[in-house]
Design an enzyme around this catalytic site. Structure first.
Site, PDB file in Angstrom:
ATOM      1  N   LYS A 111      22.336 -48.923  40.843  1.00  0.00           N
ATOM      2  CA  LYS A 111      22.805 -49.386  39.532  1.00  0.00           C
ATOM      3  C   LYS A 111      23.394 -50.783  39.635  1.00  0.00           C
ATOM      4  O   LYS A 111      23.132 -51.639  38.793  1.00  0.00           O
ATOM      5  CB  LYS A 111      23.865 -48.430  38.971  1.00  0.00           C
ATOM      6  CG  LYS A 111      23.285 -47.117  38.440  1.00  0.00           C
ATOM      7  CD  LYS A 111      24.386 -46.314  37.755  1.00  0.00           C
ATOM      8  CE  LYS A 111      24.119 -44.825  37.819  1.00  0.00           C
ATOM      9  NZ  LYS A 111      25.328 -44.020  37.612  1.00  0.00           N
ATOM     10  N   LYS A 192       9.279 -40.060  37.755  1.00  0.00           N
ATOM     11  CA  LYS A 192      10.033 -38.966  37.146  1.00  0.00           C
ATOM     12  C   LYS A 192      10.123 -39.172  35.632  1.00  0.00           C
ATOM     13  O   LYS A 192      10.254 -40.301  35.164  1.00  0.00           O
ATOM     14  CB  LYS A 192      11.437 -38.989  37.767  1.00  0.00           C
ATOM     15  CG  LYS A 192      12.315 -37.829  37.397  1.00  0.00           C
ATOM     16  CD  LYS A 192      13.599 -37.879  38.215  1.00  0.00           C
ATOM     17  CE  LYS A 192      14.683 -37.092  37.508  1.00  0.00           C
ATOM     18  NZ  LYS A 192      15.945 -37.073  38.245  1.00  0.00           N
ATOM     19  N   LYS A 195      13.636 -41.180  29.860  1.00  0.00           N
ATOM     20  CA  LYS A 195      13.583 -41.818  28.551  1.00  0.00           C
ATOM     21  C   LYS A 195      13.305 -43.314  28.666  1.00  0.00           C
ATOM     22  O   LYS A 195      12.514 -43.862  27.920  1.00  0.00           O
ATOM     23  CB  LYS A 195      14.909 -41.571  27.822  1.00  0.00           C
ATOM     24  CG  LYS A 195      14.742 -41.607  26.331  1.00  0.00           C
ATOM     25  CD  LYS A 195      15.862 -40.921  25.600  1.00  0.00           C
ATOM     26  CE  LYS A 195      15.541 -39.461  25.378  1.00  0.00           C
ATOM     27  NZ  LYS A 195      16.601 -38.744  24.679  1.00  0.00           N
TER      28      LYS A 195
END
Ligand code: TRP
Length: 325
Positions: A111, A192, A195
Protein backbone atom coordinates in the site's frame (compact mmCIF):
# COMPACT_ATOMS: atom_id res chain seq x y z
CA UNK A 1 -18.51 -22.47 22.41
CA UNK A 2 -15.31 -20.79 21.17
CA UNK A 3 -15.52 -17.20 20.14
CA UNK A 4 -14.64 -16.07 16.62
CA UNK A 5 -14.15 -12.60 15.21
CA UNK A 6 -13.77 -11.42 11.66
CA UNK A 7 -13.85 -8.08 9.91
CA UNK A 8 -14.66 -6.90 6.43
CA UNK A 9 -13.95 -3.57 4.81
CA UNK A 10 -17.00 -1.53 3.81
CA UNK A 11 -16.23 -1.74 0.11
CA UNK A 12 -19.90 -1.27 -0.80
CA UNK A 13 -21.91 -4.10 -2.25
CA UNK A 14 -20.49 -7.61 -1.87
CA UNK A 15 -19.25 -9.38 -4.99
CA UNK A 16 -19.26 -13.13 -5.42
CA UNK A 17 -15.53 -13.23 -4.65
CA UNK A 18 -16.16 -11.78 -1.16
CA UNK A 19 -19.14 -14.07 -0.81
CA UNK A 20 -17.48 -17.34 -1.82
CA UNK A 21 -14.13 -16.44 -0.28
CA UNK A 22 -15.38 -15.32 3.12
CA UNK A 23 -18.98 -14.53 3.86
CA UNK A 24 -20.50 -17.85 2.82
CA UNK A 25 -18.17 -19.50 5.31
CA UNK A 26 -19.21 -17.03 8.03
CA UNK A 27 -22.84 -17.99 7.45
CA UNK A 28 -21.89 -21.58 8.31
CA UNK A 29 -19.67 -20.62 11.23
CA UNK A 30 -22.32 -18.53 12.98
CA UNK A 31 -24.07 -21.78 13.92
CA UNK A 32 -20.94 -23.37 15.40
CA UNK A 33 -19.26 -20.51 17.27
CA UNK A 34 -20.08 -17.46 19.28
CA UNK A 35 -19.51 -15.15 16.33
CA UNK A 36 -18.66 -11.47 15.91
CA UNK A 37 -18.64 -9.97 12.43
CA UNK A 38 -17.57 -6.39 12.07
CA UNK A 39 -17.75 -3.86 9.24
CA UNK A 40 -14.42 -2.13 9.76
CA UNK A 41 -15.05 1.47 8.80
CA UNK A 42 -12.07 2.79 10.78
CA UNK A 43 -9.84 0.60 8.63
CA UNK A 44 -11.43 2.14 5.55
CA UNK A 45 -10.46 5.77 6.20
CA UNK A 46 -6.69 5.45 5.91
CA UNK A 47 -6.79 6.93 2.40
CA UNK A 48 -8.84 9.94 1.22
CA UNK A 49 -12.54 9.22 0.71
CA UNK A 50 -15.91 10.97 0.53
CA UNK A 51 -17.95 10.86 3.77
CA UNK A 52 -21.31 10.32 2.04
CA UNK A 53 -19.73 7.60 -0.01
CA UNK A 54 -18.41 5.80 3.07
CA UNK A 55 -21.83 5.97 4.72
CA UNK A 56 -23.39 4.37 1.63
CA UNK A 57 -20.69 1.70 1.43
CA UNK A 58 -21.22 0.70 5.06
CA UNK A 59 -24.98 0.44 4.51
CA UNK A 60 -24.51 -1.59 1.31
CA UNK A 61 -22.09 -3.93 3.05
CA UNK A 62 -24.50 -4.46 5.94
CA UNK A 63 -27.29 -5.19 3.50
CA UNK A 64 -25.09 -7.68 1.62
CA UNK A 65 -24.00 -9.50 4.77
CA UNK A 66 -27.55 -9.86 6.03
CA UNK A 67 -28.83 -10.91 2.61
CA UNK A 68 -26.06 -13.49 2.34
CA UNK A 69 -27.42 -15.09 5.49
CA UNK A 70 -25.74 -13.61 8.55
CA UNK A 71 -28.50 -13.68 11.10
CA UNK A 72 -28.49 -11.09 13.90
CA UNK A 73 -30.28 -13.66 16.06
CA UNK A 74 -27.31 -16.05 15.64
CA UNK A 75 -24.28 -13.77 15.48
CA UNK A 76 -23.23 -10.28 16.48
CA UNK A 77 -22.97 -8.08 13.42
CA UNK A 78 -21.94 -4.47 13.89
CA UNK A 79 -20.05 -1.45 12.61
CA UNK A 80 -16.60 -0.88 14.16
CA UNK A 81 -16.92 2.88 14.79
CA UNK A 82 -20.04 2.29 16.87
CA UNK A 83 -17.84 0.61 19.49
CA UNK A 84 -15.22 3.22 20.47
CA UNK A 85 -13.17 0.70 22.48
CA UNK A 86 -11.63 -0.55 19.22
CA UNK A 87 -9.58 2.62 18.79
CA UNK A 88 -8.97 2.91 22.53
CA UNK A 89 -7.33 -0.51 22.68
CA UNK A 90 -5.52 0.14 19.39
CA UNK A 91 -3.74 3.12 20.98
CA UNK A 92 -2.62 0.96 23.87
CA UNK A 93 -1.33 -1.71 21.49
CA UNK A 94 0.49 0.97 19.49
CA UNK A 95 2.63 1.58 22.54
CA UNK A 96 3.82 -2.06 22.53
CA UNK A 97 4.23 -2.70 18.83
CA UNK A 98 7.73 -2.41 17.39
CA UNK A 99 7.90 -0.09 14.40
CA UNK A 100 10.05 -2.63 12.55
CA UNK A 101 7.31 -5.27 12.75
CA UNK A 102 4.84 -2.87 11.17
CA UNK A 103 7.23 -1.87 8.42
CA UNK A 104 7.78 -5.53 7.61
CA UNK A 105 4.09 -6.22 6.90
CA UNK A 106 3.67 -7.14 3.24
CA UNK A 107 0.38 -5.28 2.91
CA UNK A 108 1.93 -2.14 4.35
CA UNK A 109 4.79 -2.29 1.88
CA UNK A 110 2.38 -2.76 -1.01
CA UNK A 111 0.00 0.00 0.00
CA UNK A 112 2.75 2.44 0.96
CA UNK A 113 4.57 1.94 -2.34
CA UNK A 114 1.49 3.26 -4.16
CA UNK A 115 1.26 6.48 -2.13
CA UNK A 116 3.29 9.63 -2.44
CA UNK A 117 2.69 10.52 1.19
CA UNK A 118 1.98 7.61 3.53
CA UNK A 119 -0.48 8.23 6.39
CA UNK A 120 0.53 6.65 9.71
CA UNK A 121 -2.87 4.91 9.68
CA UNK A 122 -1.67 2.61 6.91
CA UNK A 123 1.30 1.61 9.02
CA UNK A 124 -0.82 1.09 12.13
CA UNK A 125 -3.63 -0.70 10.33
CA UNK A 126 -2.67 -4.15 11.74
CA UNK A 127 -2.56 -2.76 15.28
CA UNK A 128 -6.20 -1.74 14.98
CA UNK A 129 -6.89 -5.20 13.59
CA UNK A 130 -5.25 -6.78 16.64
CA UNK A 131 -7.44 -4.58 18.85
CA UNK A 132 -10.56 -5.70 16.93
CA UNK A 133 -9.84 -9.32 17.68
CA UNK A 134 -8.42 -9.09 21.19
CA UNK A 135 -11.11 -6.74 22.46
CA UNK A 136 -13.41 -9.78 22.34
CA UNK A 137 -10.65 -12.15 23.37
CA UNK A 138 -11.55 -14.17 20.29
CA UNK A 139 -9.70 -17.43 19.83
CA UNK A 140 -10.33 -17.98 16.13
CA UNK A 141 -10.31 -15.60 13.20
CA UNK A 142 -11.81 -16.75 9.89
CA UNK A 143 -9.67 -15.08 7.21
CA UNK A 144 -7.98 -15.67 3.90
CA UNK A 145 -4.27 -16.39 3.60
CA UNK A 146 -3.49 -12.75 2.88
CA UNK A 147 -4.34 -11.93 6.51
CA UNK A 148 -2.10 -14.51 8.19
CA UNK A 149 0.79 -12.09 8.67
CA UNK A 150 -1.50 -9.59 10.39
CA UNK A 151 -2.74 -12.38 12.60
CA UNK A 152 0.77 -13.39 13.59
CA UNK A 153 1.28 -9.80 14.71
CA UNK A 154 -1.94 -9.97 16.75
CA UNK A 155 -0.53 -13.02 18.54
CA UNK A 156 2.70 -11.20 19.28
CA UNK A 157 0.83 -8.22 20.66
CA UNK A 158 -1.29 -10.50 22.86
CA UNK A 159 1.82 -12.25 24.19
CA UNK A 160 3.60 -9.00 24.81
CA UNK A 161 0.72 -7.33 26.62
CA UNK A 162 0.13 -10.43 28.78
CA UNK A 163 3.81 -10.59 29.71
CA UNK A 164 4.24 -6.88 30.30
CA UNK A 165 1.25 -6.57 32.61
CA UNK A 166 1.56 -9.87 34.42
CA UNK A 167 -1.67 -11.17 33.05
CA UNK A 168 -0.71 -14.52 31.59
CA UNK A 169 -3.49 -15.83 29.34
CA UNK A 170 -5.64 -12.70 29.58
CA UNK A 171 -5.55 -12.22 25.83
CA UNK A 172 -5.68 -15.56 24.03
CA UNK A 173 -3.38 -15.88 21.03
CA UNK A 174 -5.88 -15.86 18.17
CA UNK A 175 -5.51 -18.48 15.46
CA UNK A 176 -6.54 -18.19 11.83
CA UNK A 177 -9.40 -20.29 10.59
CA UNK A 178 -8.61 -20.49 6.90
CA UNK A 179 -11.52 -20.16 4.53
CA UNK A 180 -11.97 -23.44 2.65
CA UNK A 181 -12.69 -21.84 -0.74
CA UNK A 182 -9.66 -21.18 -2.94
CA UNK A 183 -9.32 -17.59 -3.98
CA UNK A 184 -11.91 -16.55 -6.50
CA UNK A 185 -10.52 -15.13 -9.71
CA UNK A 186 -12.19 -12.28 -11.57
CA UNK A 187 -14.02 -12.81 -14.85
CA UNK A 188 -10.87 -11.78 -16.70
CA UNK A 189 -9.24 -14.94 -15.29
CA UNK A 190 -6.12 -12.83 -14.63
CA UNK A 191 -6.35 -11.66 -11.04
CA UNK A 192 -8.31 -12.11 -7.85
CA UNK A 193 -11.87 -10.79 -8.14
CA UNK A 194 -11.72 -7.21 -6.96
CA UNK A 195 -13.85 -4.13 -7.35
CA UNK A 196 -10.92 -1.94 -8.32
CA UNK A 197 -10.14 -4.24 -11.26
CA UNK A 198 -13.70 -4.19 -12.61
CA UNK A 199 -13.76 -7.99 -12.96
CA UNK A 200 -16.52 -8.73 -10.46
CA UNK A 201 -20.04 -10.08 -10.38
CA UNK A 202 -22.08 -8.43 -7.69
CA UNK A 203 -23.88 -10.68 -5.21
CA UNK A 204 -27.11 -8.77 -5.83
CA UNK A 205 -26.65 -8.16 -9.54
CA UNK A 206 -29.70 -8.89 -11.69
CA UNK A 207 -29.64 -12.13 -13.70
CA UNK A 208 -29.50 -10.47 -17.12
CA UNK A 209 -26.51 -8.42 -16.19
CA UNK A 210 -24.77 -11.47 -14.69
CA UNK A 211 -25.27 -13.27 -17.98
CA UNK A 212 -23.93 -10.33 -19.99
CA UNK A 213 -20.77 -10.57 -17.88
CA UNK A 214 -20.46 -14.35 -18.13
CA UNK A 215 -20.76 -14.40 -21.93
CA UNK A 216 -17.40 -12.73 -22.64
CA UNK A 217 -15.67 -14.13 -19.51
CA UNK A 218 -12.28 -15.72 -20.12
CA UNK A 219 -12.17 -19.55 -20.31
CA UNK A 220 -9.37 -21.98 -21.21
CA UNK A 221 -7.23 -19.70 -23.43
CA UNK A 222 -6.02 -22.68 -25.49
CA UNK A 223 -9.55 -23.58 -26.47
CA UNK A 224 -9.86 -21.33 -29.51
CA UNK A 225 -12.37 -23.17 -31.73
CA UNK A 226 -15.60 -24.75 -30.63
CA UNK A 227 -14.23 -28.15 -31.68
CA UNK A 228 -11.02 -27.84 -29.61
CA UNK A 229 -11.07 -30.01 -26.49
CA UNK A 230 -10.61 -27.93 -23.33
CA UNK A 231 -8.78 -28.35 -20.01
CA UNK A 232 -11.22 -27.66 -17.17
CA UNK A 233 -8.50 -27.24 -14.54
CA UNK A 234 -7.17 -24.10 -16.19
CA UNK A 235 -10.62 -22.63 -16.85
CA UNK A 236 -11.99 -20.01 -14.53
CA UNK A 237 -15.58 -20.87 -15.45
CA UNK A 238 -14.92 -24.44 -14.35
CA UNK A 239 -13.70 -23.15 -10.98
CA UNK A 240 -16.89 -21.14 -10.62
CA UNK A 241 -18.83 -24.33 -11.36
CA UNK A 242 -17.01 -25.92 -8.43
CA UNK A 243 -18.22 -23.08 -6.24
CA UNK A 244 -21.83 -23.01 -7.43
CA UNK A 245 -22.79 -26.30 -9.13
CA UNK A 246 -23.61 -29.66 -7.54
CA UNK A 247 -20.80 -32.27 -7.70
CA UNK A 248 -22.53 -34.27 -10.44
CA UNK A 249 -22.80 -31.19 -12.63
CA UNK A 250 -19.15 -30.31 -12.05
CA UNK A 251 -18.21 -33.82 -13.16
CA UNK A 252 -20.42 -33.56 -16.26
CA UNK A 253 -19.02 -30.14 -17.14
CA UNK A 254 -15.46 -31.50 -17.02
CA UNK A 255 -16.34 -34.39 -19.34
CA UNK A 256 -18.13 -32.15 -21.82
CA UNK A 257 -15.23 -29.70 -21.85
CA UNK A 258 -12.50 -32.33 -22.35
CA UNK A 259 -14.43 -33.95 -25.21
CA UNK A 260 -15.52 -30.67 -26.77
CA UNK A 261 -19.06 -31.95 -26.33
CA UNK A 262 -20.05 -28.52 -25.13
CA UNK A 263 -18.90 -25.15 -26.26
CA UNK A 264 -17.89 -22.62 -23.62
CA UNK A 265 -21.19 -20.83 -24.00
CA UNK A 266 -23.11 -24.03 -23.21
CA UNK A 267 -21.01 -24.43 -20.11
CA UNK A 268 -21.63 -20.84 -19.07
CA UNK A 269 -25.39 -21.28 -19.44
CA UNK A 270 -25.30 -24.16 -16.98
CA UNK A 271 -23.14 -22.10 -14.62
CA UNK A 272 -25.62 -19.25 -14.84
CA UNK A 273 -28.42 -21.62 -13.82
CA UNK A 274 -26.43 -22.89 -10.84
CA UNK A 275 -25.63 -19.36 -9.77
CA UNK A 276 -29.28 -18.39 -10.02
CA UNK A 277 -30.24 -21.23 -7.66
CA UNK A 278 -27.95 -19.80 -5.01
CA UNK A 279 -28.48 -16.11 -5.71
CA UNK A 280 -32.28 -15.95 -6.06
CA UNK A 281 -32.98 -16.37 -2.32
CA UNK A 282 -30.16 -13.93 -1.47
CA UNK A 283 -31.63 -11.28 -3.78
CA UNK A 284 -35.08 -11.88 -2.30
CA UNK A 285 -33.72 -11.40 1.21
CA UNK A 286 -31.94 -8.22 0.13
CA UNK A 287 -35.18 -6.83 -1.25
CA UNK A 288 -36.95 -7.55 1.99
CA UNK A 289 -34.18 -5.96 4.08
CA UNK A 290 -33.95 -2.90 1.84
CA UNK A 291 -37.69 -2.40 2.24
CA UNK A 292 -37.26 -2.04 6.01
CA UNK A 293 -34.24 0.22 6.57
CA UNK A 294 -35.27 0.99 10.16
CA UNK A 295 -35.09 -2.70 11.01
CA UNK A 296 -31.56 -2.99 9.65
CA UNK A 297 -30.50 0.07 11.65
CA UNK A 298 -31.98 -1.47 14.76
CA UNK A 299 -30.20 -4.77 14.18
CA UNK A 300 -26.86 -3.00 13.75
CA UNK A 301 -27.45 -0.91 16.88
CA UNK A 302 -28.29 -4.04 18.87
CA UNK A 303 -25.12 -5.71 17.52
CA UNK A 304 -23.02 -2.71 18.57
CA UNK A 305 -24.62 -2.69 21.99
CA UNK A 306 -23.83 -6.34 22.62
CA UNK A 307 -20.29 -5.97 21.23
CA UNK A 308 -19.87 -2.80 23.31
CA UNK A 309 -20.82 -4.55 26.53
CA UNK A 310 -18.06 -7.11 26.04
CA UNK A 311 -15.61 -4.49 24.80
CA UNK A 312 -16.13 -2.27 27.82
CA UNK A 313 -15.63 -5.24 30.15
CA UNK A 314 -12.29 -5.98 28.49
CA UNK A 315 -11.23 -2.33 28.69
CA UNK A 316 -12.05 -2.11 32.39
CA UNK A 317 -9.70 -5.04 33.06
CA UNK A 318 -7.04 -3.74 30.70
CA UNK A 319 -6.99 -0.30 32.29
CA UNK A 320 -6.92 -1.73 35.78
CA UNK A 321 -3.91 -3.88 34.97
CA UNK A 322 -2.17 -0.97 33.26
CA UNK A 323 -2.60 1.56 36.04
CA UNK A 324 -5.00 3.67 34.03
CA UNK A 325 -8.08 5.15 35.72
N1 TRP B 1 -7.73 -6.49 7.34
C1 TRP B 1 -8.89 -7.28 7.02
C2 TRP B 1 -9.05 -7.32 5.50
O1 TRP B 1 -8.63 -6.42 4.83
C3 TRP B 1 -10.14 -6.73 7.64
C4 TRP B 1 -10.10 -6.79 9.14
C5 TRP B 1 -10.05 -5.74 10.00
C6 TRP B 1 -10.13 -7.98 9.93
N2 TRP B 1 -10.06 -6.18 11.27
C7 TRP B 1 -10.11 -7.53 11.28
C8 TRP B 1 -10.16 -9.35 9.63
C9 TRP B 1 -10.10 -8.45 12.33
C10 TRP B 1 -10.16 -10.25 10.70
C11 TRP B 1 -10.12 -9.80 12.03
O2 TRP B 1 -9.64 -8.25 5.01
Amino acid sequence: MSRIFSGIQPSGSLHIGNYLGAVKNWVELQHKYESFFCIVDYHAITLPYKPDDLRARVADMALGLLAAGLDPAKCTIFVQSMVPEHTELAWIFNTLTPLGELERQTQFKEKASREESVPAGILNYPVLQAADILLYRAELVPVGEDQLQHLELSREIARKWNARFGASGFFPEPKGLLTPARRIMGLDGQAKMSKSLGNTVDLLEDPKSVWEKLKPAVTDPKRVRRTDPGTPEVCNIYHLHKAFSPAATVEHVAVQCRSAGWGCLDCKKVLHESMEKELVPIRARAKEIAAHPAKMKKDLAAGAEHAGSIASGTMTEVKKKMGLT
